[in-house]
Design a protein around this motif. Structure first.
Motif, PDB file in Angstrom:
ATOM      1  N   ARG A  12      -4.478 -20.078  -1.589  1.00 13.75           N
ATOM      2  CA  ARG A  12      -3.344 -19.336  -2.140  1.00 13.75           C
ATOM      3  C   ARG A  12      -2.026 -19.986  -1.739  1.00 13.75           C
ATOM      4  NH1 ARG A  12       0.438 -15.449  -1.435  1.00 13.75           N
ATOM      5  NH2 ARG A  12       0.592 -13.874  -3.072  1.00 13.75           N
ATOM      6  N   ILE A  47      -1.885 -17.193 -12.777  1.00 13.29           N
ATOM      7  CA  ILE A  47      -3.154 -16.507 -13.045  1.00 13.29           C
ATOM      8  C   ILE A  47      -4.141 -16.793 -11.918  1.00 13.29           C
ATOM      9  CG2 ILE A  47      -5.171 -16.479 -14.583  1.00 13.29           C
ATOM     10  CD1 ILE A  47      -3.116 -16.948 -16.909  1.00 13.29           C
ATOM     11  N   LEU A  48      -4.165 -18.029 -11.450  1.00 16.25           N
ATOM     12  CA  LEU A  48      -5.042 -18.398 -10.338  1.00 16.25           C
ATOM     13  C   LEU A  48      -4.637 -17.672  -9.052  1.00 16.25           C
ATOM     14  CD1 LEU A  48      -7.308 -20.006  -9.075  1.00 16.25           C
ATOM     15  CD2 LEU A  48      -5.784 -21.974  -8.971  1.00 16.25           C
ATOM     16  N   ASP A  50      -3.163 -14.795  -8.849  1.00 12.64           N
ATOM     17  CA  ASP A  50      -3.587 -13.397  -9.014  1.00 12.64           C
ATOM     18  C   ASP A  50      -5.081 -13.253  -8.731  1.00 12.64           C
ATOM     19  OD1 ASP A  50      -0.980 -12.743  -9.690  1.00 12.64           O
ATOM     20  OD2 ASP A  50      -1.368 -12.726 -11.858  1.00 12.64           O
ATOM     21  N   ALA A  51      -5.886 -14.204  -9.196  1.00 13.07           N
ATOM     22  CA  ALA A  51      -7.330 -14.165  -8.939  1.00 13.07           C
ATOM     23  C   ALA A  51      -7.614 -14.331  -7.446  1.00 13.07           C
ATOM     24  CB  ALA A  51      -8.036 -15.250  -9.748  1.00 13.07           C
ATOM     25  N   ARG A  54      -6.959 -11.080  -5.677  1.00 13.22           N
ATOM     26  CA  ARG A  54      -8.070 -10.141  -5.839  1.00 13.22           C
ATOM     27  C   ARG A  54      -9.238 -10.524  -4.946  1.00 13.22           C
ATOM     28  NH1 ARG A  54      -6.549 -10.990 -11.106  1.00 13.22           N
ATOM     29  NH2 ARG A  54      -8.426 -12.175 -11.566  1.00 13.22           N
ATOM     30  N   ALA A  55      -9.527 -11.818  -4.848  1.00 18.77           N
ATOM     31  CA  ALA A  55     -10.625 -12.280  -3.993  1.00 18.77           C
ATOM     32  C   ALA A  55     -10.324 -11.987  -2.524  1.00 18.77           C
ATOM     33  CB  ALA A  55     -10.869 -13.774  -4.198  1.00 18.77           C
TER      34      ALA A  55
END
Length: 70
Positions: A12, A47-48, A50-51, A54-55
């Motif tokens: 991240r 978008i990555l 955000d993913a 979530r992970a």
């Protein structure tokens, strides 16, 4: 912190650096080709991120749950 969570946090942080580079291009004086590429990459990276968020959220233990040793 688990190794998996540490890896996700590092990924991240790296993506934030990459996103910032594209934001600088978007903030610079307008160059149509550069701006279009930077805009597309910025959106892709966001978008990555955000993913990854979530992970990371899915890796945090939920209060009141017990991990099974099996």
């Amino acid at each position: 912190m688990s190794e998996r969570l540490d890896t996700l946090n590092k990924a991240r942080a790296r993506m934030l650096e990459d996103r910032d580079m594209h934001a600088k291009v978007l903030a610079a004086p307008f160059d149509r080709d550069k701006a279009e590429r930077a805009r597309n990459k910025f959106i892709e990276i966001q978008i990555l991120i955000d993913a990854l968020d979530r992970a990371i959220g899915g890796e945090r233990p939920v209060a009141g749950t017990v991990e099974s040793g099996a």
